[in-house]
Design a protein around this motif. Structure first.
Motif, PDB file in Angstrom:
ATOM      1  N   VAL A 257      -2.819  -2.005 -14.666  1.00  0.00           N
ATOM      2  CA  VAL A 257      -1.890  -1.062 -14.035  1.00  0.00           C
ATOM      3  C   VAL A 257      -1.887  -1.253 -12.521  1.00  0.00           C
ATOM      4  CG1 VAL A 257      -1.403   1.375 -13.599  1.00  0.00           C
ATOM      5  CG2 VAL A 257      -2.050   0.619 -15.905  1.00  0.00           C
ATOM      6  N   SER A 258      -3.065  -1.356 -11.917  1.00  0.00           N
ATOM      7  CA  SER A 258      -3.159  -1.513 -10.459  1.00  0.00           C
ATOM      8  C   SER A 258      -2.511  -2.803  -9.995  1.00  0.00           C
ATOM      9  CB  SER A 258      -4.630  -1.480 -10.015  1.00  0.00           C
ATOM     10  OG  SER A 258      -5.209  -0.230 -10.287  1.00  0.00           O
ATOM     11  N   GLU A 259      -2.772  -3.889 -10.708  1.00  0.00           N
ATOM     12  CA  GLU A 259      -2.175  -5.181 -10.336  1.00  0.00           C
ATOM     13  C   GLU A 259      -0.657  -5.125 -10.436  1.00  0.00           C
ATOM     14  OE1 GLU A 259      -5.681  -8.315 -11.735  1.00  0.00           O
ATOM     15  OE2 GLU A 259      -4.154  -7.660 -13.167  1.00  0.00           O
ATOM     16  N   ALA A 260      -0.148  -4.553 -11.528  1.00  0.00           N
ATOM     17  CA  ALA A 260       1.302  -4.481 -11.726  1.00  0.00           C
ATOM     18  C   ALA A 260       1.954  -3.624 -10.651  1.00  0.00           C
ATOM     19  CB  ALA A 260       1.612  -3.917 -13.112  1.00  0.00           C
ATOM     20  N   ALA A 261       1.316  -2.492 -10.306  1.00  0.00           N
ATOM     21  CA  ALA A 261       1.863  -1.617  -9.273  1.00  0.00           C
ATOM     22  C   ALA A 261       1.979  -2.345  -7.947  1.00  0.00           C
ATOM     23  CB  ALA A 261       0.981  -0.375  -9.123  1.00  0.00           C
ATOM     24  N   MET A 262       0.943  -3.096  -7.572  1.00  0.00           N
ATOM     25  CA  MET A 262       0.977  -3.834  -6.307  1.00  0.00           C
ATOM     26  C   MET A 262       1.998  -4.957  -6.342  1.00  0.00           C
ATOM     27  SD  MET A 262      -2.928  -3.985  -4.857  1.00  0.00           S
ATOM     28  CE  MET A 262      -3.688  -4.592  -6.360  1.00  0.00           C
ATOM     29  N   GLU A 263       2.146  -5.609  -7.493  1.00  0.00           N
ATOM     30  CA  GLU A 263       3.089  -6.728  -7.627  1.00  0.00           C
ATOM     31  C   GLU A 263       4.523  -6.297  -7.354  1.00  0.00           C
ATOM     32  OE1 GLU A 263       3.211 -10.066  -9.302  1.00  0.00           O
ATOM     33  OE2 GLU A 263       1.115 -10.404  -8.788  1.00  0.00           O
ATOM     34  N   VAL A 264       4.859  -5.045  -7.666  1.00  0.00           N
ATOM     35  CA  VAL A 264       6.236  -4.590  -7.473  1.00  0.00           C
ATOM     36  C   VAL A 264       6.393  -3.714  -6.230  1.00  0.00           C
ATOM     37  CG1 VAL A 264       6.754  -4.753  -9.932  1.00  0.00           C
ATOM     38  CG2 VAL A 264       5.973  -2.568  -8.981  1.00  0.00           C
ATOM     39  N   GLY A 265       5.389  -3.731  -5.361  1.00  0.00           N
ATOM     40  CA  GLY A 265       5.570  -3.102  -4.064  1.00  0.00           C
ATOM     41  C   GLY A 265       4.965  -1.723  -3.868  1.00  0.00           C
ATOM     42  N   TYR A 266       4.232  -1.213  -4.863  1.00  0.00           N
ATOM     43  CA  TYR A 266       3.585   0.094  -4.684  1.00  0.00           C
ATOM     44  C   TYR A 266       2.274  -0.101  -3.928  1.00  0.00           C
ATOM     45  CZ  TYR A 266       6.687   2.840  -7.662  1.00  0.00           C
ATOM     46  OH  TYR A 266       7.767   3.499  -8.186  1.00  0.00           O
ATOM     47  N   VAL A 267       2.070   0.685  -2.879  1.00  0.00           N
ATOM     48  CA  VAL A 267       0.816   0.657  -2.136  1.00  0.00           C
ATOM     49  C   VAL A 267      -0.253   1.432  -2.889  1.00  0.00           C
ATOM     50  CG1 VAL A 267      -0.316   1.294   0.031  1.00  0.00           C
ATOM     51  CG2 VAL A 267       2.042   0.457   0.059  1.00  0.00           C
ATOM     52  N   SER A 268       0.157   2.491  -3.578  1.00  0.00           N
ATOM     53  CA  SER A 268      -0.775   3.373  -4.280  1.00  0.00           C
ATOM     54  C   SER A 268      -0.549   3.296  -5.788  1.00  0.00           C
ATOM     55  CB  SER A 268      -0.584   4.813  -3.798  1.00  0.00           C
ATOM     56  OG  SER A 268      -1.189   5.735  -4.678  1.00  0.00           O
ATOM     57  N   ALA A 269      -1.600   2.934  -6.519  1.00  0.00           N
ATOM     58  CA  ALA A 269      -1.502   2.904  -7.988  1.00  0.00           C
ATOM     59  C   ALA A 269      -1.319   4.305  -8.545  1.00  0.00           C
ATOM     60  CB  ALA A 269      -2.753   2.258  -8.581  1.00  0.00           C
ATOM     61  N   SER A 270      -1.905   5.307  -7.877  1.00  0.00           N
ATOM     62  CA  SER A 270      -1.767   6.687  -8.368  1.00  0.00           C
ATOM     63  C   SER A 270      -0.326   7.172  -8.205  1.00  0.00           C
ATOM     64  CB  SER A 270      -2.734   7.614  -7.633  1.00  0.00           C
ATOM     65  OG  SER A 270      -2.496   7.608  -6.246  1.00  0.00           O
ATOM     66  N   GLN A 271       0.333   6.782  -7.111  1.00  0.00           N
ATOM     67  CA  GLN A 271       1.743   7.150  -6.939  1.00  0.00           C
ATOM     68  C   GLN A 271       2.597   6.485  -8.022  1.00  0.00           C
ATOM     69  OE1 GLN A 271       3.672   5.714  -3.409  1.00  0.00           O
ATOM     70  NE2 GLN A 271       5.607   6.734  -3.861  1.00  0.00           N
ATOM     71  N   PHE A 272       2.309   5.205  -8.291  1.00  0.00           N
ATOM     72  CA  PHE A 272       3.024   4.505  -9.361  1.00  0.00           C
ATOM     73  C   PHE A 272       2.844   5.217 -10.691  1.00  0.00           C
ATOM     74  CE2 PHE A 272       2.465   1.523 -12.931  1.00  0.00           C
ATOM     75  CZ  PHE A 272       3.777   1.111 -13.082  1.00  0.00           C
ATOM     76  N   SER A 273       1.594   5.621 -10.994  1.00  0.00           N
ATOM     77  CA  SER A 273       1.319   6.289 -12.267  1.00  0.00           C
ATOM     78  C   SER A 273       2.069   7.616 -12.376  1.00  0.00           C
ATOM     79  CB  SER A 273      -0.184   6.527 -12.432  1.00  0.00           C
ATOM     80  OG  SER A 273      -0.871   5.301 -12.551  1.00  0.00           O
ATOM     81  N   ARG A 274       2.132   8.368 -11.259  1.00  0.00           N
ATOM     82  CA  ARG A 274       2.869   9.641 -11.276  1.00  0.00           C
ATOM     83  C   ARG A 274       4.351   9.405 -11.549  1.00  0.00           C
ATOM     84  NH1 ARG A 274      -0.369  10.746  -6.793  1.00  0.00           N
ATOM     85  NH2 ARG A 274       1.350  10.292  -5.364  1.00  0.00           N
ATOM     86  N   GLU A 275       4.932   8.431 -10.866  1.00  0.00           N
ATOM     87  CA  GLU A 275       6.365   8.176 -11.036  1.00  0.00           C
ATOM     88  C   GLU A 275       6.669   7.595 -12.411  1.00  0.00           C
ATOM     89  OE1 GLU A 275       7.841   5.957  -7.714  1.00  0.00           O
ATOM     90  OE2 GLU A 275       7.505   7.602  -6.313  1.00  0.00           O
ATOM     91  N   TYR A 280       8.807   8.211 -17.941  1.00  0.00           N
ATOM     92  CA  TYR A 280       8.637   7.858 -19.353  1.00  0.00           C
ATOM     93  C   TYR A 280       7.747   8.813 -20.145  1.00  0.00           C
ATOM     94  CZ  TYR A 280      11.168   3.632 -18.337  1.00  0.00           C
ATOM     95  OH  TYR A 280      12.152   2.754 -17.962  1.00  0.00           O
ATOM     96  N   GLY A 281       7.243   9.871 -19.503  1.00  0.00           N
ATOM     97  CA  GLY A 281       6.521  10.907 -20.226  1.00  0.00           C
ATOM     98  C   GLY A 281       5.094  10.569 -20.597  1.00  0.00           C
ATOM     99  N   GLN A 282       4.604   9.387 -20.187  1.00  0.00           N
ATOM    100  CA  GLN A 282       3.228   8.977 -20.447  1.00  0.00           C
ATOM    101  C   GLN A 282       2.691   8.266 -19.208  1.00  0.00           C
ATOM    102  OE1 GLN A 282       4.155   6.486 -23.973  1.00  0.00           O
ATOM    103  NE2 GLN A 282       2.537   7.612 -25.010  1.00  0.00           N
ATOM    104  N   SER A 283       1.390   8.255 -19.057  1.00  0.00           N
ATOM    105  CA  SER A 283       0.815   7.440 -17.989  1.00  0.00           C
ATOM    106  C   SER A 283       0.988   5.969 -18.371  1.00  0.00           C
ATOM    107  CB  SER A 283      -0.670   7.754 -17.819  1.00  0.00           C
ATOM    108  OG  SER A 283      -1.404   7.229 -18.912  1.00  0.00           O
ATOM    109  N   PRO A 284       0.975   5.059 -17.393  1.00  0.00           N
ATOM    110  CA  PRO A 284       1.115   3.630 -17.734  1.00  0.00           C
ATOM    111  C   PRO A 284       0.073   3.167 -18.745  1.00  0.00           C
ATOM    112  CG  PRO A 284       1.312   3.946 -15.360  1.00  0.00           C
ATOM    113  CD  PRO A 284       0.900   5.266 -15.940  1.00  0.00           C
TER     114      PRO A 284
END
Length: 298
Positions: A257-275, A280-284
């Motif tokens: 999850v952390s690697e994928a979030a950074m690959e698409v431009g998210y600085v924060s994995a937690s922000q990515f998980s929230r969005e 999609y109604g579930q955590s990544p």
């Protein structure tokens, strides 16, 4: 006539594909696919493409609108789009067989210009489809697709005739039921399509709506309105969906999850998980435990 030609295409795919998946044909951007297991709709990104089903059915969702199609209609997606897609009806008794054709921007634009310059009257789109259009098979499209797929049986034919047959298929799409929609998208003057191509080519890069509007040569308000007309989404929603869906595909392919979030431009994995959870109604992590990458979205 149509049923016989579609049966021939299916036979070619069956012969070449003993297992599920997607395979290259040797013609740039043309792949065959097969699925015998139901896969629920999952986040994906469609690059400009046509997807033609010769057996079974497929499903695509764009901003809540569901497109269910089979061998009676093909899907035309002339711009990169964040979607959900799957094969919910595929089974060993009802296998899915189809052809994926990437739409090359330069070649589609050249054909559009040639058609406009021909002097003949070309119908305009009666309404503006939003991102995706289903089109009924016509004889021109079916004949071009069959001729294209048949090339695969001979490597020399592919090398010598592949580009010409692909051009013939592009022309059939531009003349068909989705033709006006596709020609409008590939017109050199379509600033919205250009801005989408720019964003989709580098989903990890920082982007602002002002930058996108400036690149399109429009005010922010006009750009926002025209963008939503073309895609059914606001520019911010589109960019966010592209990033989250690209990340979801990477996670489905085995990335953390952390690697994928950074690959698409998210600085924060937690922000990515929230969005992601908001969309999609579930955590990544919960989502990755129950999903696999659907056929046709690799």
């Amino acid at each position: 006539m149509q049923s016989m030609s579609k049966h021939t295409i299916r036979q070619i795919i069956e012969t070449r594909m003993p297992r599920d998946g997607m395979i290259q044909t040797g013609i740039k951007g043309v792949q065959l696919f097969r699925a015998t297991e139901a896969v629920p709709c999952a986040p994906a990104v469609y690059e400009p493409c046509v997807i033609a089903i010769v057996s079974g059915g497929k499903e695509t969702i764009l901003d809540g609108q569901r497109y269910v199609y089979d061998s009676s209609e093909y899907l035309c997606c002339p711009m990169s789009m964040p979607v959900e897609a799957g094969t919910p009806t595929a089974s060993a008794e009802n296998p899915l067989y189809g052809v994926y054709i990437a739409l090359d921007q330069r070649h589609m634009s050249e054909l559009t210009i040639e058609m406009e310059a021909s002097g003949s009257r070309i119908p305009r789109a009666e309404s503006t489809p939003r991102g995706i259009r289903l089109a009924r098979w016509d004889n021109g499209f079916l004949d071009a697709l069959l001729r294209l797929v048949q090339l695969w049986e001979d490597a020399t034919d592919v090398a010598v005739l592949g580009n010409a047959r692909l051009r013939e298929l592009y022309y059939a799409v531009l003349k068909g039921e989705a033709g006006a929609f596709a020609r409008e998208t590939f017109s050199p003057g379509n600033a919205i399509a250009r801005s989408i191509a720019h964003v989709s080519s580098q989903p990890e890069a920082p982007v602002s709506i002002d930058d996108m509007a400036n690149r399109a040569g429009m005010s922010r308000a006009v750009f926002h309105r025209k963008f939503k007309q073309a895609t059914a989404m606001s520019p911010i929603q589109f960019v966010k969906s592209m990033r989250i869906n690209n990340a979801a595909m990477k996670i489905a392919g085995g990335m953390t999850v952390s690697e994928a979030a950074m690959e698409v431009g998210y600085v924060s994995a937690s922000q990515f998980s929230r969005e992601f959870k908001r969309m999609y109604g579930q955590s990544p992590r919960q989502w990755s435990d129950t999903h696999q990458l659907p056929v046709g979205e690799e």
